[in-house]
Design a protein around this motif. Structure first.
Motif, PDB file in Angstrom:
ATOM      1  N   LEU A  83      10.370 -25.184  91.741  1.00 16.42           N
ATOM      2  CA  LEU A  83      10.426 -26.367  92.608  1.00 16.42           C
ATOM      3  C   LEU A  83       9.017 -26.879  92.927  1.00 16.42           C
ATOM      4  O   LEU A  83       8.750 -28.082  92.849  1.00 16.42           O
ATOM      5  CB  LEU A  83      11.169 -26.020  93.899  1.00 16.42           C
ATOM      6  CG  LEU A  83      11.128 -27.061  95.016  1.00 16.42           C
ATOM      7  CD1 LEU A  83      11.803 -28.355  94.573  1.00 16.42           C
ATOM      8  CD2 LEU A  83      11.771 -26.513  96.284  1.00 16.42           C
ATOM      9  N   ILE A  84       8.118 -25.980  93.267  1.00 20.87           N
ATOM     10  CA  ILE A  84       6.745 -26.383  93.581  1.00 20.87           C
ATOM     11  C   ILE A  84       6.078 -27.014  92.363  1.00 20.87           C
ATOM     12  O   ILE A  84       5.420 -28.061  92.458  1.00 20.87           O
ATOM     13  CB  ILE A  84       5.940 -25.167  94.075  1.00 20.87           C
ATOM     14  CG1 ILE A  84       6.498 -24.659  95.403  1.00 20.87           C
ATOM     15  CG2 ILE A  84       4.458 -25.523  94.230  1.00 20.87           C
ATOM     16  CD1 ILE A  84       5.872 -23.362  95.878  1.00 20.87           C
ATOM     17  N   VAL A 125      -0.205 -29.853  95.901  1.00 21.14           N
ATOM     18  CA  VAL A 125       1.009 -29.054  95.703  1.00 21.14           C
ATOM     19  C   VAL A 125       0.818 -28.045  94.576  1.00 21.14           C
ATOM     20  O   VAL A 125       1.263 -26.891  94.670  1.00 21.14           O
ATOM     21  CB  VAL A 125       2.205 -29.976  95.418  1.00 21.14           C
ATOM     22  CG1 VAL A 125       3.452 -29.161  95.073  1.00 21.14           C
ATOM     23  CG2 VAL A 125       2.491 -30.870  96.625  1.00 21.14           C
ATOM     24  N   ALA A 126       0.133 -28.448  93.495  1.00 21.84           N
ATOM     25  CA  ALA A 126      -0.099 -27.527  92.374  1.00 21.84           C
ATOM     26  C   ALA A 126      -0.977 -26.350  92.796  1.00 21.84           C
ATOM     27  O   ALA A 126      -0.733 -25.205  92.378  1.00 21.84           O
ATOM     28  CB  ALA A 126      -0.730 -28.273  91.211  1.00 21.84           C
ATOM     29  N   LEU A 127      -1.965 -26.603  93.613  1.00 18.00           N
ATOM     30  CA  LEU A 127      -2.844 -25.510  94.057  1.00 18.00           C
ATOM     31  C   LEU A 127      -2.097 -24.563  94.995  1.00 18.00           C
ATOM     32  O   LEU A 127      -2.353 -23.348  94.984  1.00 18.00           O
ATOM     33  CB  LEU A 127      -4.076 -26.089  94.734  1.00 18.00           C
ATOM     34  CG  LEU A 127      -5.020 -26.875  93.805  1.00 18.00           C
ATOM     35  CD1 LEU A 127      -6.176 -27.476  94.583  1.00 18.00           C
ATOM     36  CD2 LEU A 127      -5.544 -25.989  92.676  1.00 18.00           C
ATOM     37  N   ILE A 128      -1.172 -25.093  95.795  1.00 17.07           N
ATOM     38  CA  ILE A 128      -0.303 -24.213  96.591  1.00 17.07           C
ATOM     39  C   ILE A 128       0.572 -23.367  95.670  1.00 17.07           C
ATOM     40  O   ILE A 128       0.792 -22.167  95.901  1.00 17.07           O
ATOM     41  CB  ILE A 128       0.568 -25.051  97.543  1.00 17.07           C
ATOM     42  CG1 ILE A 128      -0.306 -25.715  98.614  1.00 17.07           C
ATOM     43  CG2 ILE A 128       1.646 -24.194  98.202  1.00 17.07           C
ATOM     44  CD1 ILE A 128       0.440 -26.696  99.495  1.00 17.07           C
ATOM     45  N   GLY A 129       1.059 -23.992  94.596  1.00 11.02           N
ATOM     46  CA  GLY A 129       1.862 -23.259  93.626  1.00 11.02           C
ATOM     47  C   GLY A 129       1.118 -22.115  92.975  1.00 11.02           C
ATOM     48  O   GLY A 129       1.719 -21.096  92.625  1.00 11.02           O
ATOM     49  N   CYS A 130      -0.198 -22.267  92.782  1.00  9.78           N
ATOM     50  CA  CYS A 130      -1.006 -21.174  92.219  1.00  9.78           C
ATOM     51  C   CYS A 130      -0.867 -19.905  93.046  1.00  9.78           C
ATOM     52  O   CYS A 130      -0.684 -18.805  92.510  1.00  9.78           O
ATOM     53  CB  CYS A 130      -2.484 -21.581  92.179  1.00  9.78           C
ATOM     54  SG  CYS A 130      -2.896 -22.796  90.944  1.00  9.78           S
TER      55      CYS A 130
END
Length: 496
Positions: free
Chosen positions: A293-294, A480-485
């Motif tokens: 989802l992320i 959002v992508a960096l949170i996903g990392c």
């Protein structure tokens, strides 16, 4: 003293049931699309020596699948040609998806959709998809059609994709031919275009689950991994071809003037039992769904509005200008260059899917997953801060890393989880997965795409209106992508 009848041999004349070859003894299969292996379990009864009663032993019949004598039946190794043919479904789906991603926002703006509403078009189909995707996935698990469990769904959804695509690309032309009142044309053109978008998006999102489940149904564990790599390869090629069509200036070509341009999944599962199956999903499946989802929230935030970003921010065009004005032509040129960028993304996605096989032994699935999110986050952040034509096109290569990652790593992990559960069940200590099938798990994972689209459609419109610029979409994608990392590194389970 007791005597027993000898055990019948497969394919030979069977004494107890007098069939040649026996259709219920070990080694035979029942006919039909859902073939199962059966064994004749003879329960011997005592027979006194010299007993002439002629009574045969009592027999009971039981499915070997149910009994678990064979564990998981060994599937044959699939030739490369079969995997390539299966991947062509993803090629066609992504080709159509690329055309939608490149054209829908510019087309909607060109027919007069207010800027404050243009992100809302992405809300309707993902809401339906998020609610119904697990239902379709579960239904395909229990389908008994002559064509198989998955193929009827794939065919139906493919036809729906083509119908929706025809509607949103030709909505303005259709209304111009049917309605003469110029005051009513914009409303009907927007309505037909939006209906086409919703129909296409609904079908394109739904079809991914049955395609993945079909692959998992017919392949060994090793072939599943090979098949997913072919999926990523042909997904990238299909997207590249779709974006390439959008990057060509058809208005100055004879073919473009001739055709016109775009600017004219017996036993059924009830909802209650479905929700119970989803609720009983193991924690590592839920964490994988959250990471998916992320990832898709970040990816869609950038990709669905990328051509509009190129037209408005990089080229400083105006989508609301008259179609013969300089500002609109500049915007249209930005959209075309944006399609070139998305084409670069798809080509690099195909290339990267090939190198994934080399990278996995070195950095593992965890490193592959983390790197995809990280590179995408850095790339989108850079183009948001420095919106230059050449640097933006260069960063599109990093988008390809992310798309290839999203199409392969999560589904590889699903296959690994199922393979691990099958081995544990074969040893007698694994969980009972009878309430969940591979179709349901693939559908649950794929439904995260619809949920991400709901978040993007509902949230980015508000952000764009608040910020007054579409540059906010790429900044959001980066964050959002960096949170996903962090999430994929800390919470997703990986199996060695």
């Amino acid at each position: 003293m007791k005597e027993f009848e000898p055990r019948p041999q497969p394919g030979r004349l069977c004494g107890p049931c007098s069939q040649a070859p026996c259709q219920i003894h070990l080694g035979a299969r029942t006919p039909g699309p859902r073939r199962r292996w059966w064994a004749c379990r003879q329960v011997p009864r005592p027979v006194a020596m010299g007993d002439k009663s002629g009574q045969s032993p009592l027999r009971t019949y039981k499915s070997l699948d149910e009994e678990g004598l064979f564990g998981s039946a060994e599937l044959p190794k699939r030739p490369t040609g079969s995997l390539v043919m299966h991947s062509m479904a993803m090629f066609g789906r992504e080709f159509c998806y690329a055309v939608e991603a490149a054209y829908v926002t510019p087309v909607l703006l060109s027919v007069g959709l207010p800027k404050s509403l243009y992100s809302m078009v992405w809300l309707l189909s993902p809401i339906l998809g998020f609610l119904l995707q697990p239902v379709v996935g579960s239904a395909s698990d229990h389908c008994r059609a002559r064509w198989g469990r998955r193929r009827p769904y794939i065919l139906t959804l493919g036809l729906m994709m083509l119908l929706g695509m025809a509607m949103y690309l030709n909505g303005d032309a259709i209304i111009s031919a049917l309605i003469a009142d110029p005051r009513r044309k914009p409303i009907w053109a927007i309505s037909i275009t939006m209906i086409g978008v919703v129909l296409f998006d609904f079908a394109a999102d739904f079809i991914d689950g049955p395609i993945k489940a079909y692959l998992f149904d017919v392949c060994t564990h090793r072939d599943k991994e090979r098949g997913l790599h072919f999926h990523a390869l042909f997904t990238g090629l299909g997207g590249a071809l779709g974006y390439l069509l959008g990057a060509i200036d058809w208005a100055h070509l004879e073919l473009g003037r001739l055709l016109g341009t775009e600017f004219q999944t017996q036993r059924t599962m009830t909802l209650r039992s479905l929700l119970r199956a989803l609720r009983s999903m193991p924690p590592h499946y839920r964490c994988l769904c959250i990471s998916h989802l992320i990832g898709w929230t970040a990816f869609l935030s950038n990709m669905l509005f990328f051509t509009d970003f190129m037209g408005q921010i990089v080229y400083h065009g105006d989508p609301y200008g008259a179609h013969n004005s300089t500002e609109f032509l500049i915007y249209q040129r930005g959209v075309e260059v944006g399609c070139w960028g998305l084409c670069i993304n798809s080509m690099f996605s195909s290339l990267y899917s090939y190198f994934q096989k080399v990278l996995v032994p070195c950095i593992g699935l965890k490193g592959l997953y983390f790197m995809g999110y990280l590179l995408f986050g850095l790339g989108t952040g850079f183009i948001g801060l420095f919106p230059n034509v050449y640097s933006t096109l260069a960063m599109c290569t990093l988008f390809g890393v992310m798309s290839s990652t999203l199409y392969t790593v999560p589904f590889t992990l699903i296959a690994v989880y199922h393979h691990e559960e099958q081995k544990q069940r074969a040893l007698g200590g694994g969980p009972d997965g009878s309430s969940r099938g591979q179709g349901l798990d693939c559908a649950a994972l794929t439904s995260m795409v619809q949920l991400a689209q709901i978040l993007v459609g509902g949230g980015l419109g508000l952000l764009v209106n608040t910020a007054g610029s579409v540059v906010v979409v790429v900044i959001t994608a980066s964050a959002v992508a960096l949170i996903g990392c962090c999430f994929v590194a800390l919470f997703v389970r990986y199996v060695d």
